[in-house]
Scaffold this motif. Sequence first.
Motif, PDB file in Angstrom:
ATOM      1  N   ARG A  71      -6.630  -5.255   5.441  1.00  0.00           N
ATOM      2  CA  ARG A  71      -6.854  -3.757   5.903  1.00  0.00           C
ATOM      3  C   ARG A  71      -8.011  -3.291   5.013  1.00  0.00           C
ATOM      4  O   ARG A  71      -8.718  -2.254   5.620  1.00  0.00           O
ATOM      5  CB  ARG A  71      -5.743  -3.004   5.858  1.00  0.00           C
ATOM      6  CG  ARG A  71      -4.378  -3.585   6.710  1.00  0.00           C
ATOM      7  CD  ARG A  71      -3.252  -2.611   6.985  1.00  0.00           C
ATOM      8  NE  ARG A  71      -3.440  -1.422   7.789  1.00  0.00           N
ATOM      9  CZ  ARG A  71      -2.792  -0.176   7.554  1.00  0.00           C
ATOM     10  NH1 ARG A  71      -1.867  -0.286   6.707  1.00  0.00           N
ATOM     11  NH2 ARG A  71      -3.502   0.768   8.183  1.00  0.00           N
ATOM     12  N   PHE A 345      -3.973   6.545  -3.360  1.00  0.00           N
ATOM     13  CA  PHE A 345      -3.186   6.857  -2.329  1.00  0.00           C
ATOM     14  C   PHE A 345      -3.567   6.147  -1.043  1.00  0.00           C
ATOM     15  O   PHE A 345      -2.795   5.242  -0.310  1.00  0.00           O
ATOM     16  CB  PHE A 345      -3.129   8.350  -1.828  1.00  0.00           C
ATOM     17  CG  PHE A 345      -2.040   9.125  -2.719  1.00  0.00           C
ATOM     18  CD1 PHE A 345      -0.923   9.094  -2.640  1.00  0.00           C
ATOM     19  CD2 PHE A 345      -2.619   9.869  -3.945  1.00  0.00           C
ATOM     20  CE1 PHE A 345      -0.120   9.953  -3.245  1.00  0.00           C
ATOM     21  CE2 PHE A 345      -1.822  10.499  -4.471  1.00  0.00           C
ATOM     22  CZ  PHE A 345      -0.555  10.581  -4.389  1.00  0.00           C
ATOM     23  N   GLU A 346      -4.906   5.740  -0.756  1.00  0.00           N
ATOM     24  CA  GLU A 346      -5.407   5.177   0.220  1.00  0.00           C
ATOM     25  C   GLU A 346      -5.046   3.770   0.096  1.00  0.00           C
ATOM     26  O   GLU A 346      -4.580   3.030   1.086  1.00  0.00           O
ATOM     27  CB  GLU A 346      -7.072   5.240   0.438  1.00  0.00           C
ATOM     28  CG  GLU A 346      -7.575   4.668   1.517  1.00  0.00           C
ATOM     29  CD  GLU A 346      -9.047   4.544   1.468  1.00  0.00           C
ATOM     30  OE1 GLU A 346      -9.363   5.698   1.972  1.00  0.00           O
ATOM     31  OE2 GLU A 346      -9.688   3.945   1.021  1.00  0.00           O
ATOM     32  N   SER A 348      -2.610   2.687  -1.797  1.00  0.00           N
ATOM     33  CA  SER A 348      -1.080   2.440  -1.320  1.00  0.00           C
ATOM     34  C   SER A 348      -0.789   2.072  -0.043  1.00  0.00           C
ATOM     35  O   SER A 348      -0.020   1.413   0.381  1.00  0.00           O
ATOM     36  CB  SER A 348      -0.525   3.757  -1.996  1.00  0.00           C
ATOM     37  OG  SER A 348      -0.700   3.684  -3.428  1.00  0.00           O
ATOM     38  N   ARG A 349      -1.350   3.148   0.907  1.00  0.00           N
ATOM     39  CA  ARG A 349      -1.019   3.116   2.299  1.00  0.00           C
ATOM     40  C   ARG A 349      -1.583   1.816   3.164  1.00  0.00           C
ATOM     41  O   ARG A 349      -1.175   1.316   4.143  1.00  0.00           O
ATOM     42  CB  ARG A 349      -1.248   4.316   2.926  1.00  0.00           C
ATOM     43  CG  ARG A 349      -0.277   5.376   2.356  1.00  0.00           C
ATOM     44  CD  ARG A 349      -0.750   6.890   2.568  1.00  0.00           C
ATOM     45  NE  ARG A 349       0.095   7.670   1.699  1.00  0.00           N
ATOM     46  CZ  ARG A 349       0.224   8.990   1.704  1.00  0.00           C
ATOM     47  NH1 ARG A 349      -0.617   9.503   2.732  1.00  0.00           N
ATOM     48  NH2 ARG A 349       0.869   9.633   1.046  1.00  0.00           N
ATOM     49  N   LEU A 350      -2.596   1.472   2.484  1.00  0.00           N
ATOM     50  CA  LEU A 350      -3.363   0.323   3.461  1.00  0.00           C
ATOM     51  C   LEU A 350      -2.881  -1.105   2.861  1.00  0.00           C
ATOM     52  O   LEU A 350      -2.658  -1.870   3.731  1.00  0.00           O
ATOM     53  CB  LEU A 350      -4.953   0.270   3.134  1.00  0.00           C
ATOM     54  CG  LEU A 350      -5.763   1.181   3.576  1.00  0.00           C
ATOM     55  CD1 LEU A 350      -7.344   1.097   3.068  1.00  0.00           C
ATOM     56  CD2 LEU A 350      -5.881   1.007   5.210  1.00  0.00           C
ATOM     57  N   GLY A 352      -0.005  -1.582   0.567  1.00  0.00           N
ATOM     58  CA  GLY A 352       1.609  -1.564   0.148  1.00  0.00           C
ATOM     59  C   GLY A 352       1.280  -1.875  -1.323  1.00  0.00           C
ATOM     60  O   GLY A 352       2.391  -2.501  -1.864  1.00  0.00           O
ATOM     61  N   ILE A 354       0.741   0.143  -5.037  1.00  0.00           N
ATOM     62  CA  ILE A 354       0.380   1.301  -5.773  1.00  0.00           C
ATOM     63  C   ILE A 354      -0.265   0.827  -7.010  1.00  0.00           C
ATOM     64  O   ILE A 354       0.504   0.427  -7.928  1.00  0.00           O
ATOM     65  CB  ILE A 354       1.643   2.182  -5.923  1.00  0.00           C
ATOM     66  CG1 ILE A 354       2.546   2.577  -4.756  1.00  0.00           C
ATOM     67  CG2 ILE A 354       1.476   3.342  -6.985  1.00  0.00           C
ATOM     68  CD1 ILE A 354       3.711   3.311  -4.978  1.00  0.00           C
ATOM     69  N   TYR A 392       1.115  11.129  -9.776  1.00  0.00           N
ATOM     70  CA  TYR A 392       1.236  11.100  -8.571  1.00  0.00           C
ATOM     71  C   TYR A 392       1.837  12.001  -7.541  1.00  0.00           C
ATOM     72  O   TYR A 392       1.571  12.674  -6.472  1.00  0.00           O
ATOM     73  CB  TYR A 392       1.388   9.655  -7.894  1.00  0.00           C
ATOM     74  CG  TYR A 392       0.466   8.547  -8.219  1.00  0.00           C
ATOM     75  CD1 TYR A 392      -1.032   8.793  -8.429  1.00  0.00           C
ATOM     76  CD2 TYR A 392       0.659   7.043  -8.645  1.00  0.00           C
ATOM     77  CE1 TYR A 392      -1.852   7.963  -8.761  1.00  0.00           C
ATOM     78  CE2 TYR A 392      -0.175   6.122  -8.887  1.00  0.00           C
ATOM     79  CZ  TYR A 392      -1.670   6.804  -9.029  1.00  0.00           C
ATOM     80  OH  TYR A 392      -2.358   5.822  -9.365  1.00  0.00           O
TER      81      TYR A 392
END
Lengths: 398, 256
Positions: A71, A345-346, A348-350, A352, A354, A392
């Motif tokens: 991703r 953050f990006e 982490s979300r793209l 999985g 951190i 965070y």
Amino acid sequence: MTQTLTYQKPNTKGYYGKFGGAYIPEMLHRNVEELREKYLSIIAETSFQKEFQLLLKDYVGRPTPLFLAQRLSALHQTNIFLKREDLCHTGAHKINNTIGQILLARRLGKTRIIAETGAGQHGVATATVCALKGMECIVYMGEKDIERQAPNVARMKMLGAKVVPAKSGSKTLKDATNEAIRDWINHPNDTHYIIGSVVGPHPYPDMVARFQSVISEETRWQLKEKTGSELPTHVVACVGGGSNAAGAFYHFLDELSVQLVAVEAAGHGVNSGMSAATTQLGKPGILHGSKSLVMQTADGQVVEPHSISAGLDYPGVGPLHANLFDSGRGIFLSATDDEAMQNAFEVSRLEGIIPALETAHAFAALKQMKFKNTDQVVVCLSGRGDKDLATYMKAMNI
Amino acid sequence: MSRLVKLFGQKKENVLNVYCTAGYPELNSTITIMQSVEKNGADIIELGMPYSDPLADGEVIQASSSKALSNGMTIHILFEQLKEFRKSIQLPVILMGYMNPVLQYGFENFCRDAAAVGIDGLILPDLPEYEFETEYGAIIKKYGLDFIFLVTPETSEERIKKLDALSSGFLYAVSSSATTGSEKDFNAVEKYLQRLQSYQLNNPILVGFGIKDKQTFATACKHANGAIIGSAFIKALENASNIELTTQHFLESIIK
């Protein structure tokens, strides 16, 4: 004393181009000289390599995966591979070096280990290997850092280390390093100093780079398995002192087709007066025993850097990197505190994952670069973000 | 002949070198302290150039450096203060400091300006002998400055002889492998100094680190040409309301 030009190895006096050397007071000479004389032969010993490799495998958990981040790749319209140093035992690449140095220290007959630490990652990695080998461990840490990194202080204590606050100067990493050096001066016989980055007097930068070079050694064969080629187009890593970058670059340093991208911490912005972008702001100087680029006043006093990430909050950079910058072999970019946060953050979300705040700087820099869709980009994911959870959480208003 | 060589030609024992940090306790106290040190019987003045990261110094001297820096001391200001000092001070004066501020000043400019104001020698503990031999030694010589290397109990005989050959003025014997100001057993120190004596070195030997009172000074002088007092003097100056009186009392406590 001519030798083939290489970006990888310093000359016999520890110089990478103009940078390096061993600018140490006489009180450290015998210890540093002993290390210099013996480190290469000890590292080359079969028994050393056997023990080192076994511990890297069974204790650290190597090889760490090289993960195609799909991703993130799609976002940048290229191919991005993450070298997962965050999966190392203790959560970062730091332990590659401490394992190597503890084995070396034992072969030198040392019984007492000292270390400096900023965020506490290197301190934890040192306390860990000292516990593993039953050695006394003293970690110097800036008084300010002790306050802001309480979980790592607790981890070191739980592992049996003594954490000594550095109360001089700015009470952060550079002062902790000064205190560790003083301790070594006062304990010339039984003590080994495990420096955590590719800084310090020769042979430390070369020795630490060699222990961290396992990162790029694995990357080469892993990339070949995945893509058919050992060589990526880019290797991207964050740089404070520069140990994860040295490890990630090492086996590509003399492969000139590979772009080496080092990402420094810009703090509030390179020209804000609150930054740690040493190659942009530093001048040649001497800090902690080697000649390198150093952030300093016009009068040669070392200035206190700023970065949201304690691991990049250092006013110098390893001489290997200073030479990459000076020679143009490396590309030096920087990312601000805010950019690092956004990208943590990006990612982490793209994906999985951190990442540590340090590593988040490397991700932020991807946005400053132009890639082709055929490029193979390796990002050194130097550490995991658990240690930065408090920062965070604050960003999420939790 | 340099002032140091001349001094040791005339005086071979109980030579007292007093260290103070330039710009401490006040930015402008340096010359007053130097004058008082001379007036009260010291033989050499070692003037520390403050640095933010003084690795080879202990807490007391580091704290004095921090204070001097916050007072605004720089090498430029120091040379400005020293411009006229030879009108009132005859003792040999050496500058002690770290490489980084000197490099920023410009190494050659630094040696030129130091020599021009009347400085006699340099101690730069983080200038290693390899760099001295290949690059900096020639510049130091060009301006007629003495250069003093340090040796420690851990330094091998071969290396001590080499550093002695590279030094001029005197050789600085670190009394124990400890940063300045530590308290250590003086018996081991005596053995070490006897060992140094037995090498019959070219340079006189001054003992530094851990010399703090009459007794430690006397012990050091038994087996060396003299000693250097630093931290103890800095401590005395810390709360001095009258620098001249404090200096007088301090030096009286050592050599009277």
